[in-house]
Design a protein around this motif. Structure first.
Motif, PDB file in Angstrom:
ATOM      1  N   TRP A  24       0.848  -1.193   0.000  1.00 49.89           N
ATOM      2  CA  TRP A  24       0.000   0.000   0.000  1.00 49.89           C
ATOM      3  C   TRP A  24       0.882   1.240   0.000  1.00 49.89           C
ATOM      4  O   TRP A  24       1.870   1.320   0.747  1.00 49.89           O
ATOM      5  CB  TRP A  24      -0.901   0.008   1.227  1.00 49.89           C
ATOM      6  N   LEU A  25       0.530   2.205  -0.816  1.00 50.20           N
ATOM      7  CA  LEU A  25       1.297   3.448  -0.913  1.00 50.20           C
ATOM      8  C   LEU A  25       0.634   4.593  -0.159  1.00 50.20           C
ATOM      9  O   LEU A  25       1.210   5.680  -0.073  1.00 50.20           O
ATOM     10  CB  LEU A  25       1.468   3.841  -2.393  1.00 50.20           C
ATOM     11  N   VAL A  26      -0.578   4.357   0.379  1.00 50.18           N
ATOM     12  CA  VAL A  26      -1.285   5.383   1.150  1.00 50.18           C
ATOM     13  C   VAL A  26      -1.872   4.738   2.397  1.00 50.18           C
ATOM     14  O   VAL A  26      -2.077   3.521   2.462  1.00 50.18           O
ATOM     15  CB  VAL A  26      -2.421   6.036   0.318  1.00 50.18           C
ATOM     16  N   ASP A  30      -4.929   9.727   4.637  1.00 49.89           N
ATOM     17  CA  ASP A  30      -4.062  10.461   3.708  1.00 49.89           C
ATOM     18  C   ASP A  30      -4.902  11.204   2.671  1.00 49.89           C
ATOM     19  O   ASP A  30      -5.977  10.749   2.267  1.00 49.89           O
ATOM     20  CB  ASP A  30      -3.113   9.511   2.984  1.00 49.89           C
ATOM     21  N   VAL A  31      -4.384  12.337   2.229  1.00 56.15           N
ATOM     22  CA  VAL A  31      -5.006  13.091   1.150  1.00 56.15           C
ATOM     23  C   VAL A  31      -4.342  12.668  -0.156  1.00 56.15           C
ATOM     24  O   VAL A  31      -3.114  12.688  -0.276  1.00 56.15           O
ATOM     25  CB  VAL A  31      -4.853  14.614   1.359  1.00 56.15           C
ATOM     26  N   VAL A  57      -9.787  12.386   0.543  1.00 57.36           N
ATOM     27  CA  VAL A  57      -9.222  11.754   1.737  1.00 57.36           C
ATOM     28  C   VAL A  57      -9.548  10.271   1.721  1.00 57.36           C
ATOM     29  O   VAL A  57     -10.702   9.887   1.528  1.00 57.36           O
ATOM     30  CB  VAL A  57      -9.779  12.404   3.016  1.00 57.36           C
ATOM     31  N   VAL A  58      -8.537   9.436   1.922  1.00 62.79           N
ATOM     32  CA  VAL A  58      -8.745   7.993   1.978  1.00 62.79           C
ATOM     33  C   VAL A  58      -9.484   7.656   3.272  1.00 62.79           C
ATOM     34  O   VAL A  58      -9.012   7.969   4.362  1.00 62.79           O
ATOM     35  CB  VAL A  58      -7.405   7.238   1.922  1.00 62.79           C
ATOM     36  N   ALA A  79     -13.134  10.103   0.226  1.00 60.41           N
ATOM     37  CA  ALA A  79     -14.104  11.163   0.460  1.00 60.41           C
ATOM     38  C   ALA A  79     -13.688  12.371  -0.362  1.00 60.41           C
ATOM     39  O   ALA A  79     -12.619  12.954  -0.142  1.00 60.41           O
ATOM     40  CB  ALA A  79     -14.163  11.513   1.940  1.00 60.41           C
ATOM     41  N   VAL A  80     -14.524  12.736  -1.332  1.00 58.69           N
ATOM     42  CA  VAL A  80     -14.232  13.875  -2.192  1.00 58.69           C
ATOM     43  C   VAL A  80     -15.130  15.035  -1.798  1.00 58.69           C
ATOM     44  O   VAL A  80     -16.046  14.900  -0.986  1.00 58.69           O
ATOM     45  CB  VAL A  80     -14.432  13.502  -3.672  1.00 58.69           C
TER      46      VAL A  80
END
Length: 467
Positions: A24-26, A30-31, A57-58, A79-80
């Motif tokens: 996983w990279l996020v 994280d934004v 936001v994840v 979440a956008v």
């Protein structure tokens, strides 16, 4: 008002149906920005970074590292901001070059999350979810929750059975598995390859042959027989380490097995004096400029030979019962990596000189070892060059790289006694082998190809005829 959008594992192209989460990279919280890579996955073709088409936001991740997910399984939710016009919150380029497209409009409709949705990172979902099935912890977890339960076995009597790919449907058909009696472990009951394989293993363990009405791993119990808890279990096999056949290793196993099943192959071989070829290479590299590799010279010989014997640069269309001779030579070569054997492909090798071939071999080899080859760099080969001499062996009878028609093998080049100009001398000798599909040509053509290759190895000046 923030809106939560669910990002699912996109279609990775080239017939790929699943991928394993490597890293996983996020993190949750994280934004992320549009098209930012969020996870590194390994497919049967290569290691790739998957970019997210949403910015925000994840809020949740689905699947731990090491989990294998089918295409279409949830990866994460983001979440956008306030909903924008169609196309504003997504780039549409989920994975450039892999045949992706923008998210369909129906995903913009919002509904409350289902109560059984549980992200693997333990973060509860407190905002609205997009329309569609609730995320599951992972494909393997979903499979575990359904395997062994025969209640409510789906019976698809009035329509098509939901299967993840035609390859899985064919696997079931070839082995006599009735898909109407399987309960898929994928999203919305989608039948995955693992479901069919589990059914086959279960049938074999119980001595029931290949025809089965299993629900994933457990076959349906015939009327009057004991349930699983009372049924006798097969004797335990010899203890040992089990290594899953998945990712690159699984793809290689499937392809080689198919080659053995479908291709009636034959092999011929010859020893050749490579002394003059080694001298020619040394002379080229002594003039300055980029160094020329031995593999590049062998590839140049291959393309010249294929121009003379085009039968070997072909494939067999079994359904049409036709041999298809190919116009371009896309030369594959075997490369050993930490994740197993891969075969990168040099496009249009027939149109390249030795210097260009050397550079392309080096680039593809480095990408193979780094795990960054794209599916396009691993497919559509028409002929394979296998330099197994790097492993210190003299000869081999390789398995043809399906659906190609032939493979040239090159052993190690070592000093050996050789009769040269009527006298015994120590020369640099190499063994060459050609494994070919006997459907595309007979031994005369294969022998002529191999003899021409050997002549070029022994007398590189022969190549001047084709320059």
């Amino acid at each position: 008002m923030a809106q939560v959008l669910e990002f699912r594992l996109p279609d990775l192209g080239e017939g790929l149906t699943e991928a394993e989460i490597v890293r996983w990279l996020v993190q949750v919280g994280d934004v992320v920005t549009v098209d930012q890579p969020v996870v590194e996955v390994e497919t049967a073709k290569a290691m790739v970074e998957v970019p997210c088409p949403y910015g925000g936001v994840v809020t949740a991740r689905y699947g731990e590292e090491g989990t294998e997910l089918p295409v279409g399984a949830p990866l994460l939710t983001v979440a956008v901001g306030a909903p924008a016009e169609e196309g504003d919150e997504s780039s549409g380029n989920v994975l450039v070059g892999y045949g992706t497209s923008a998210a369909p409009a129906r995903r913009r409709r919002v509904r409350p999350p289902r109560p059984d949705a549980r992200p693997t990172d333990g973060v509860p979902r407190t905002v609205d979810s997009v329309e569609g099935p609730a995320p599951v912890p992972s494909a393997s977890a979903s499979a575990a929750s359904t395997r062994g339960h025969r209640a409510d076995v789906p019976r698809y009597l009035d329509g098509p059975v939901p299967v993840i790919s035609p390859l899985v449907r064919r696997l079931a058909r070839d082995n006599g598995v009735d898909l109407r009696h399987l309960r898929g472990s994928g999203p919305d009951g989608l039948i995955l390859r693992a479901d069919v394989e589990d059914a086959l293993r279960a049938a074999t363990a119980r001595g029931g042959g290949t025809r089965t009405t299993a629900v994933t791993a457990a076959p349906v119990v015939p009327a009057g027989s004991a349930p699983d808890s009372l049924a006798p279990r097969p004797a335990a096999t010899t203890a040992g380490t089990r290594i899953p056949l998945k990712g690159v290793r699984g793809a290689v196993a499937d392809k080689l097995s198919r080659s053995r099943r479908e291709i009636p192959d034959a092999t011929c071989w010859v020893d050749a004096d490579a002394t003059e070829l080694m001298r020619a290479r040394a002379a080229m590299n002594a003039t300055g400029g980029p160094r020329i590799s031995l593999l590049a010279l062998l590839a140049r010989i291959c393309t010249s030979a294929l121009a003379r014997f085009p039968e070997l640069n072909s494939t067999v269309d079994t359904e049409a019962r036709e041999i298809v001779r190919l116009d371009q030579v896309h030369l594959g070569f075997a490369a050993q990596t930490e994740r197993g054997l891969v075969v990168p492909v040099v496009r249009d090798a027939h149109a390249r000189d030795a210097e260009s071939l050397t550079a392309e071999f080096a680039r593809l080899t480095e990408a193979a070892r780094a795990g960054t080859l794209t599916p396009g760099e691993l497919t559509a080969g028409t002929f394979t060059l296998n330099n197994y001499g790097v492993f210190g062996v003299d000869g081999s009878t390789p398995i043809i790289n399906h659906p190609e028609a032939a493979m040239l093998g090159v052993g190690r080049i070592v000093p050996r006694p050789w009769v040269y100009e009527g006298e015994l001398a120590v020369r640099q000798v190499v063994q060459l082998s050609l494994t070919f599909d006997h459907r595309v040509c007979d031994g005369g053509t294969a022998g002529g190809f191999l003899r021409y290759v050997a002549d070029c190895v022994e007398q590189p000046a022969v190549l001047l005829r084709t320059l």
